[in-house]
Design a protein around this motif. Structure first.
Motif, mmCIF file in Angstrom:
data_model
loop_
_atom_site.group_PDB
_atom_site.id
_atom_site.type_symbol
_atom_site.label_atom_id
_atom_site.label_comp_id
_atom_site.label_asym_id
_atom_site.label_seq_id
_atom_site.Cartn_x
_atom_site.Cartn_y
_atom_site.Cartn_z
ATOM 1 N N LYS A 257 0.979 -1.180 -0.151
ATOM 2 C CA LYS A 257 -0.137 0.048 0.279
ATOM 3 C C LYS A 257 0.696 1.334 0.055
ATOM 4 O O LYS A 257 1.842 1.317 0.565
ATOM 5 C CB LYS A 257 -0.899 0.049 1.073
ATOM 6 N N THR A 258 0.449 2.133 -0.701
ATOM 7 C CA THR A 258 1.230 3.281 -0.648
ATOM 8 C C THR A 258 0.225 4.529 -0.626
ATOM 9 O O THR A 258 -0.906 4.843 -1.286
ATOM 10 C CB THR A 258 1.959 3.679 -2.116
ATOM 11 N N CYS A 259 0.378 5.387 0.225
ATOM 12 C CA CYS A 259 -0.640 6.830 0.704
ATOM 13 C C CYS A 259 -0.009 7.930 0.695
ATOM 14 O O CYS A 259 1.511 7.944 1.100
ATOM 15 C CB CYS A 259 -1.507 6.643 1.847
ATOM 16 N N GLN A 260 -0.517 9.007 0.090
ATOM 17 C CA GLN A 260 0.365 10.201 0.214
ATOM 18 C C GLN A 260 -0.689 11.272 0.508
ATOM 19 O O GLN A 260 -1.828 11.602 -0.126
ATOM 20 C CB GLN A 260 0.949 10.432 -1.401
ATOM 21 N N TRP A 261 -0.237 12.094 1.606
ATOM 22 C CA TRP A 261 -1.005 13.249 2.165
ATOM 23 C C TRP A 261 -0.152 14.432 1.798
ATOM 24 O O TRP A 261 0.951 14.484 2.228
ATOM 25 C CB TRP A 261 -1.344 13.258 3.575
ATOM 26 N N ASP A 262 -0.712 15.624 1.182
ATOM 27 C CA ASP A 262 -0.190 16.804 0.817
ATOM 28 C C ASP A 262 -0.720 17.845 1.638
ATOM 29 O O ASP A 262 -1.918 18.255 1.469
ATOM 30 C CB ASP A 262 -0.082 17.075 -0.609
ATOM 31 N N ILE A 263 -0.198 18.283 2.579
ATOM 32 C CA ILE A 263 -0.795 19.365 3.780
ATOM 33 C C ILE A 263 -0.178 20.646 3.379
ATOM 34 O O ILE A 263 1.057 20.860 2.798
ATOM 35 C CB ILE A 263 -0.298 18.941 5.060
ATOM 36 N N GLU A 264 -1.219 21.698 3.348
ATOM 37 C CA GLU A 264 -0.817 22.972 2.818
ATOM 38 C C GLU A 264 -1.447 23.825 3.940
ATOM 39 O O GLU A 264 -2.775 23.937 3.977
ATOM 40 C CB GLU A 264 -1.168 23.517 1.568
ATOM 41 N N VAL A 265 -0.794 24.728 4.554
ATOM 42 C CA VAL A 265 -1.450 25.545 5.702
ATOM 43 C C VAL A 265 -1.386 26.926 5.249
ATOM 44 O O VAL A 265 -0.530 27.259 4.136
ATOM 45 C CB VAL A 265 -0.917 25.582 6.937
ATOM 46 N N MET A 318 3.762 20.185 3.403
ATOM 47 C CA MET A 318 4.371 19.141 3.945
ATOM 48 C C MET A 318 3.790 18.043 3.160
ATOM 49 O O MET A 318 2.408 17.816 3.032
ATOM 50 C CB MET A 318 4.362 19.119 5.431
ATOM 51 N N THR A 319 4.553 16.924 2.762
ATOM 52 C CA THR A 319 4.100 15.707 2.134
ATOM 53 C C THR A 319 4.493 14.726 3.055
ATOM 54 O O THR A 319 5.757 14.549 3.244
ATOM 55 C CB THR A 319 4.823 15.777 0.584
ATOM 56 N N VAL A 320 3.697 13.732 3.412
ATOM 57 C CA VAL A 320 3.698 12.578 4.251
ATOM 58 C C VAL A 320 3.285 11.536 3.135
ATOM 59 O O VAL A 320 2.383 11.237 2.518
ATOM 60 C CB VAL A 320 2.802 12.864 5.346
ATOM 61 N N VAL A 321 4.380 10.524 3.185
ATOM 62 C CA VAL A 321 4.344 9.297 2.428
ATOM 63 C C VAL A 321 4.288 7.942 3.190
ATOM 64 O O VAL A 321 5.221 7.895 4.005
ATOM 65 C CB VAL A 321 5.383 9.148 1.373
ATOM 66 N N PHE A 322 3.167 7.244 3.309
ATOM 67 C CA PHE A 322 3.260 5.854 3.981
ATOM 68 C C PHE A 322 3.446 4.727 2.937
ATOM 69 O O PHE A 322 2.517 4.589 1.800
ATOM 70 C CB PHE A 322 1.837 5.870 4.616
ATOM 71 N N LYS A 323 4.276 3.776 2.982
ATOM 72 C CA LYS A 323 4.486 2.680 2.291
ATOM 73 C C LYS A 323 4.298 1.381 3.111
ATOM 74 O O LYS A 323 5.205 1.114 3.914
ATOM 75 C CB LYS A 323 5.691 2.966 1.351
ATOM 76 N N SER A 324 3.957 0.502 2.358
ATOM 77 C CA SER A 324 3.972 -0.799 3.497
ATOM 78 C C SER A 324 4.391 -2.003 2.137
ATOM 79 O O SER A 324 3.890 -1.706 0.823
ATOM 80 C CB SER A 324 2.589 -1.590 3.919
#
Length: 740
Positions: A257-265, A318-324
């Motif tokens: 699984k790969t997920c990416q969250w792009d956060i912008e404040v 900020m970019t956060v990537v989760f990978k399994s």
């Protein structure tokens, strides 16, 4: 002179004229009356924005009271006036349908029966899957029209990927359309697709906002397998704060699984990311190349991180990537983000070196609140604290307890024992009552030196051949210490079905992870106490669980029923139920002090051991659990002080606490038959409903019953450990009463 037409000719002419006139009149009537009743079906779609409402999830259900109330408000407004609305928080999508001609009801019924509509609310942490009807077991239906209305949370966009796509080659027959809207408007059409697409090159669509519409239209012939699509995890996050989590958290995330969250404040702000819980498998390689969370350009995290691990970036993005990968999986994580001013990252708080912010009152209090100990460095201690030479402060009750709490032995220097205490050779102080009791209460064992006693008293392990074993934990360690194998017999215990790694601060146990755990119920009531299986017919629980009160005779076997092999309280019918034949509380149980808090229960009939029902190993009378040793507690008790019981079996790891320290913390209430365990900083503990359940310790590849959940001062309070019955002290009593 010719003769005029006869009577027959006149009659024929009149009849013919009348027929023509009737036909003309009939056509006129049909044209102006009957034909006016014919209606062609028209469908109009559109949307309007409601400016003074905030979207709530109940609006997704057209039968909800919230939906109906808002719909009535909109209808009333539209009746009075209609105007273009350009800004707002709720978008209403609508369709207007008109009736079909009389005589076409069957065709309409067929059309309705082959039309379906689905709605999906995608969360950033959960994978949603949509499939064509019947997939993968059978082809999609002929002459059908299917819609999927997809919506994400505000501030997110949707990413839809088709990992399987197999339709008829001709798009004039069968096709899928994807719209960047919730209505089928041509100007929002992203693509019309048909034919076959390889999974290695999947179709992927990304919306411009948090809605998307997918439609499937088929004709009468040549139906194909259809499709499967996933609404991917991840997405776009905005605003001054928010949260996200790994797929399925707190359950296990899926592999590959790969997920990416792009956060912008907002501009001019920085981002602070915090992980309240973080459990991401390191796999077989034990580093962050298999499963990980990457904060792009900053750091990569894996394994089990401390609670509230924090990462900051000096940017508004900020970019956060989760990978399994395809190997081991784990619980995953939950995360929150918030903004902070570049000039003040910790308003009114102390900033740790790891960027965590803690309350200033926690500075120099003896506890590692930061996680990197920066709140405890370079401290000036007050009179109630030990001033360590290395600059740390430690609570005064840790002085001279035989444990190097400072890290430089400052707290163990110049120690003299109090009256009634025995001074070990390592300067540790223990109660005089513990000298020559067969247990190594001194870490160096000096409290047992020079003791003249029968080495085969209750406090040691005696072999079947009469030989006495004095080494710690001789049972089931793979070595025949007795010479007759009796110390290695009866070792079919304490084995988990899985090796994965009302408990406060705990987490859900795996199914069959604790197959010796029992749920005790008063008949026709919810869970009351826990217990542990020690043989096919005997359970160990707490004596205080079987004391009568004004309403219920807890001491009577007929009051109880035991559920074995249970994981979720809602699934009691799937577990094994037994009634109780007899109850044996310890004769010296003290209901005021909870001393000798142990009891035995005999089942009305033996149980058959299986993957979900197994006994826990019993310790030897000589077993000693030193301070700092990790033990596991489990149960269905309250998950917070004063709260309700857990539905799913909970587990948590705690540590054995020095008995001298514990006795001081608990105002002198600790006896040698009690064991203290917990996390003195608070947050993890047993609670109401866990009573009688096991405190287990892992040794020799097995789990042993080190203690029974007994009592405590509240639940998970700071400096208030949990108190457990010390099972080794009662090993001979258990053997006497049960033969086990």
């Amino acid at each position: 002179k010719k003769r005029g037409p006869g009577k027959v000719g006149i009659i024929v002419a009149v009849v013919t004229l009348a027929a023509v006139l009737a036909l003309i009149i009939g056509l006129l009537v049909w044209h102006f009356h009957c034909k006016s009743d014919l209606k062609s079906q028209k469908i109009y779609t559109g949307s309007l924005r409601i400016t003074n409402q905030v979207f709530v999830d109940a609006y997704e259900n057209s039968d909800s009271a919230e939906f109906k109330e808002l719909a009535n408000q909109v209808m009333a407004q539209v009746r009075t006036k209609f105007k273009l609305i350009c800004f707002g928080s709720v978008i209403a999508y609508y369709e207007s349908e008109f009736a079909v001609p009389a005589g076409q009801e069957a065709a309409v019924d067929q059309a309705v029966n082959t039309s379906m509509r689905f709605t999906q609310h995608a969360k950033s942490s959960a994978e949603k899957i949509i499939t064509s009807p019947g997939f993968p077991d059978k082809p999609y239906a002929p002459d059908s029209f299917v819609q999927w209305q997809l919506r994400g949370d505000p501030g997110h966009v949707l990413k839809l990927s088709f990992d399987t796509f197999n339709l008829e080659e001709n798009c004039s027959n069968d096709f899928v359309r994807v719209y960047d809207s919730l209505v089928a408007v041509d100007k929002h059409l992203m693509e019309e697709e048909c034919g076959f697409y390889s999974p290695s090159n999947p179709l992927t669509f990304i919306s411009s906002r948090n809605v998307m519409l997918v439609t499937l239209v088929t004709n009468k012939e040549e139906n194909f397998p259809g499709f499967r699509a996933q609404l991917a995890c991840g997405g776009k996050l905005s605003g001054t704060s928010g949260s996200f989590k790994s797929p399925n958290f707190p359950s296990y995330y899926p592999p590959n699984k790969t997920c990416q969250w792009d956060i912008e404040v907002p501009d001019g702000k920085y981002i602070k990311l915090r992980f309240p819980k973080f459990m991401v498998s390191t796999g077989s390689l034990n580093h962050c190349s298999e499963d990980y969370v990457q904060i792009v350009g900053k750091s990569t995290l894996c394994g089990q991180q401390p609670a509230n691990t924090m990462v900051t970036v000096n940017s508004n993005k900020m970019t956060v990537v989760f990978k399994s990968d395809s190997s081991q999986v784990d619980r995953g994580f939950n995360a929150t983000y918030e903004v902070f001013e570049p000039t003040d990252p910790c308003p009114d708080k102390f900033q740790c070196d790891n960027k965590r912010c803690v309350n200033p009152s926690l500075r120099c209090d003896g506890w590692n609140d930061c996680g990197d100990s920066t709140d405890e460095r370079n401290c000036k201690c007050d009179a109630s604290m030990i001033q360590c030479r290395n600059g740390f402060c430690k609570p005064m009750f840790w002085r001279c307890d035989g444990v190097n709490d400072c890290g430089d032995d400052t707290d163990e220097l110049n120690c003299g024992c109090k009256s009634g205490e025995f001074q070990c050779k390592n300067n540790q102080c223990v109660s005089e009552k513990l000298k020559c009791d067969g247990n190594r209460d001194c870490k160096d064992g000096s409290d047992e030196d020079g003791c003249s006693r029968d080495m085969c008293k209750d406090s040691t392990f005696m072999c079947s051949n009469g030989k006495c074993i004095t080494k710690p934990n001789p049972m089931c360690d793979g070595q025949d210490d007795c010479g007759d194998g009796s110390d290695e017999s009866n070792c079919n215990c304490g084995k988990k079905a899985y090796t994965k790694s009302r408990i406060v601060g705990g987490q859900d146990a795996d199914v069959s992870e604790f197959p010796w755990q029992v749920s005790l119920h008063v008949k026709n009531t919810p869970h009351v106490c826990g217990a542990s299986i020690i043989s096919e017919q005997w359970l160990v629980t707490a004596a205080h669980c079987v004391q009568d009160d004004a309403k219920i005779k807890y001491s009577q076997p007929g009051t109880w029923e035991a559920y074995l092999g249970l994981h979720t309280q809602k699934e009691k019918p799937k577990s094994t139920k037994r009634l109780i034949k007899q109850i044996i509380p310890h004769k010296n149980y003290n209901s005021y002090t909870y001393d000798n808090d142990i009891a035995l229960m005999e089942l009305d009939s033996p149980v058959t051991f299986s993957e979900t029902i197994r006994p826990i190993c019993l310790p030897a009378a000589t077993d000693v659990y030193p301070a700092g040793e990790t033990v596991t507690i489990s149960g269905w008790g309250a998950t917070r002080e004063g709260g309700g019981g857990a539905t799913v079996l909970q587990k948590a790891n705690v540590r054995i606490i020095n008995s001298t320290v514990c006795d001081e913390l608990m105002s002198g209430q600790i006896t040698s038959r009690m064991t203290c365990a917990g996390v003195l900083s608070g947050g993890v503990d047993a609670c109401q409903g866990d009573s009688g359940g096991p405190m287990s310790i892992f040794s020799n590849e097995r789990m042993y019953l080190a203690g029974v959940v007994s009592w405590g001062d509240g639940c998970a309070r700071r400096n208030k450990p949990g108190i457990y019955t010390n099972v080794p002290k009662f090993r001979a009593w258990i053997k006497e009463k049960t033969g086990v």
